[in-house]
Design an enzyme around this catalytic site. Structure first.
Site, PDB file in Angstrom:
ATOM      1  CG  ASP A   1      -2.263   0.674   0.927  1.00 39.13           C
ATOM      2  OD1 ASP A   1      -2.200   1.850   0.550  1.00 39.13           O
ATOM      3  OD2 ASP A   1      -3.350   0.074   1.081  1.00 39.13           O
TER       4      ASP A   1
ATOM      5  CG  HIS B   1      -0.908   1.464  -3.390  1.00 38.26           C
ATOM      6  ND1 HIS B   1      -2.150   1.125  -2.918  1.00 38.26           N
ATOM      7  CD2 HIS B   1      -0.480   0.402  -4.106  1.00 38.26           C
ATOM      8  CE1 HIS B   1      -2.449  -0.106  -3.324  1.00 38.26           C
ATOM      9  NE2 HIS B   1      -1.456  -0.568  -4.039  1.00 38.26           N
TER      10      HIS B   1
END
Ligand SMILES: *[C@@H]1O[C@H](CO)[C@@H](O)[C@H](O)[C@H]1NC(C)=O
Ligand SMILES: *[C@@H]1O[C@H](CO)[C@@H](O)[C@H](O)[C@H]1NC(C)=O
Ligand SMILES: *[C@@H]1O[C@H](CO)[C@@H](O)[C@H](O)[C@H]1NC(C)=O
Length: 401
Positions: A211, A234
């Protein structure tokens, strides 16, 4: 006489800095593979009660560690020297939201080259928090809650079940040479999440996770990120902001000299539409960043609304002010290389775009640079061309209106 005074003054200063030669050392001990939860708690408690700077040492080797909260205030600075590997329980669901917590410690060091292994594998497979908010909470590996004047150096966090590192209510804290490692497909394993803190530095670190590498929540003031490698992951994200009432302003975020490699999103600011609060995020600067094969390299998204959990018709009430992206180069993984999508209600103000050079090789190219509700000040050169209109809309046939 004078020299005696000089020496004792020097010793006094040295002990204030926490480097006192006679710092008390508390060894945790434990045979390899054993559970050291109680031993660590006991060593920490003794260190915390010691009247002078002290040190807790966890030697090389692998140890099991259950949920643990190491709580101050302490009487003098405390250092934890972790040389070994601490392994969490690998069970999928334990109904716990945290693993290792450092709470209310002023004057803290964590170092030693050791590893926190969250053993997240089984938990990732049952985790559905990336699809719904109604999900079982999983433990965050390392929490720093209200920790001040702290230095976290030469420490790794691997395979967290949830976020790796969470920072809340910190003041004057430095992360240096921290490594975060988890597979690209591990859900919600943010590298370092920070919020409601002031004066934090993240330096010379490597984050490869499933993430956000670094995510910045509300109330963050003065965060400096420098020389961080991110990917997979991310990207580096401010927000999401505006989902909850009682959120606080964000101010003074700088990200310099970083590299993002193969990440899903690059440099991102995201706010919810139909915001529950009306805060300002200001002074957010990204400079000298290399983005290689990054999807959405530069993105301001004030319509962030995953899984339609909000009313997209209501514009975001979060004000974005004094934002810059300078010297950003590399390759985009998709055609929309730059998107600055600001709020209809509060157009982004004082946005500066410096030299941007983002290439895109896909068949649907060339890359684009979209702007809505923002007129950035352009300095230097931009590739793609900033705020170009994009493909000319088809002329509406008569009768369409
Ligand atoms: C910040 O914390 C460090 C310890 O990590 C300390 O040496 C330094 O003096 C602190 N700075 C301020 C301004 O308090
Ligand atoms: C970033 O790197 C450049 C060149 O490597 C250097 O000149 C600059 O001082 C660095 N920026 C910061 C804020 O350290
Ligand atoms: C770019 O990243 C994607 C995943 O986001 C990967 O599948 C692809 O192989 C990468 N391409 C290059 C040239 O690294």
């Amino acid at each position: 006489m004078g020299s005696y005074l000089g020496i004792s003054a020097v010793l006094f200063v040295i002990s204030l800095l926490g480097f006192s030669a006679n710092a008390e050392v508390f060894n945790v001990g434990g045979s390899p593979g054993s559970d050291i939860t109680q031993a660590l708690l006991k060593a920490f408690t003794s260190a915390c009660q010691a009247p002078t700077a002290s040190k807790v040492v966890i030697t090389k080797g692998e140890f099991k560690l259950g949920e643990i909260e190491m709580t101050g205030p302490c009487k003098a600075p405390v250092e934890i020297n972790l040389q070994g590997t601490l392994k969490a329980d690998g069970k999928a669901i334990q109904g716990k939201e945290r693993w290792v917590v450092f709470l209310r410690i002023n004057g803290f060091k964590l170092n030693g080259g050791g590893i926190f292994d969250g053993e997240g594998n089984a938990a990732w497979r049952v985790n559905n928090c990336h699809k719904t908010f109604e999900c079982k909470k999983l433990p965050i590996s390392i929490r720093f809650d209200f920790v001040e004047n702290a230095e976290i150096r030469d420490i790794s966090s691997i395979d967290a079940k949830n976020f790796h590192i969470n920072v809340l209510g910190a003041k004057n804290m430095t992360f240096d040479n921290v490594k975060v490692i988890a597979p690209a497909e591990s859900p919600n394993t943010d590298g370092i999440h920070l919020g409601r803190s002031e004066g934090v530095k993240i330096l010379n670190s490597k984050i490869a996770t499933g993430d956000d590498c670094i995510s910045v929540g509300d109330g963050m003031k003065n965060l400096h990120v420098e020389n961080v490698m991110c990917g997979p992951g991310h990207g580096i994200s401010v927000g999401s902001l505006g989902r909850y009432v009682h959120e606080q302003d964000v101010t003074g975020i700088t990200v310099v000299n970083c590299t993002l490699q193969g990440t899903d999103n690059g440099l991102r600011i995201k706010t919810w539409p139909s915001a529950a609060c009306a805060t300002t995020a200001s002074g957010i600067h990204f400079e000298n960043i290399i983005l290689n094969n990054v999807s959405n390299p530069i993105l301001i998204d004030q319509e962030y609304c995953p899984w339609n959990q909000c009313n997209k018709q209501k514009p975001s009430t979060i004000k974005l002010v004094d934002i810059s992206f300078k010297n950003i180069r590399g390759t985009s993984g998709n055609k929309d290389a730059v998107k600055l999508l600001c709020s209809k209600a509060h157009p982004c103000a004082n946005v500066e775009i410096g030299n941007i050079n983002l290439e895109y090789k896909g068949a649907d190219g060339p890359p684009t640079f979209m702007c809505s509700n923002v007129s950035p000040k352009l300095v230097g050169t931009q590739n793609p061309k900033a705020c170009s209109a994009g493909p000319t809309p088809k002329t509406a046939a008569k009768g369409d209106l």
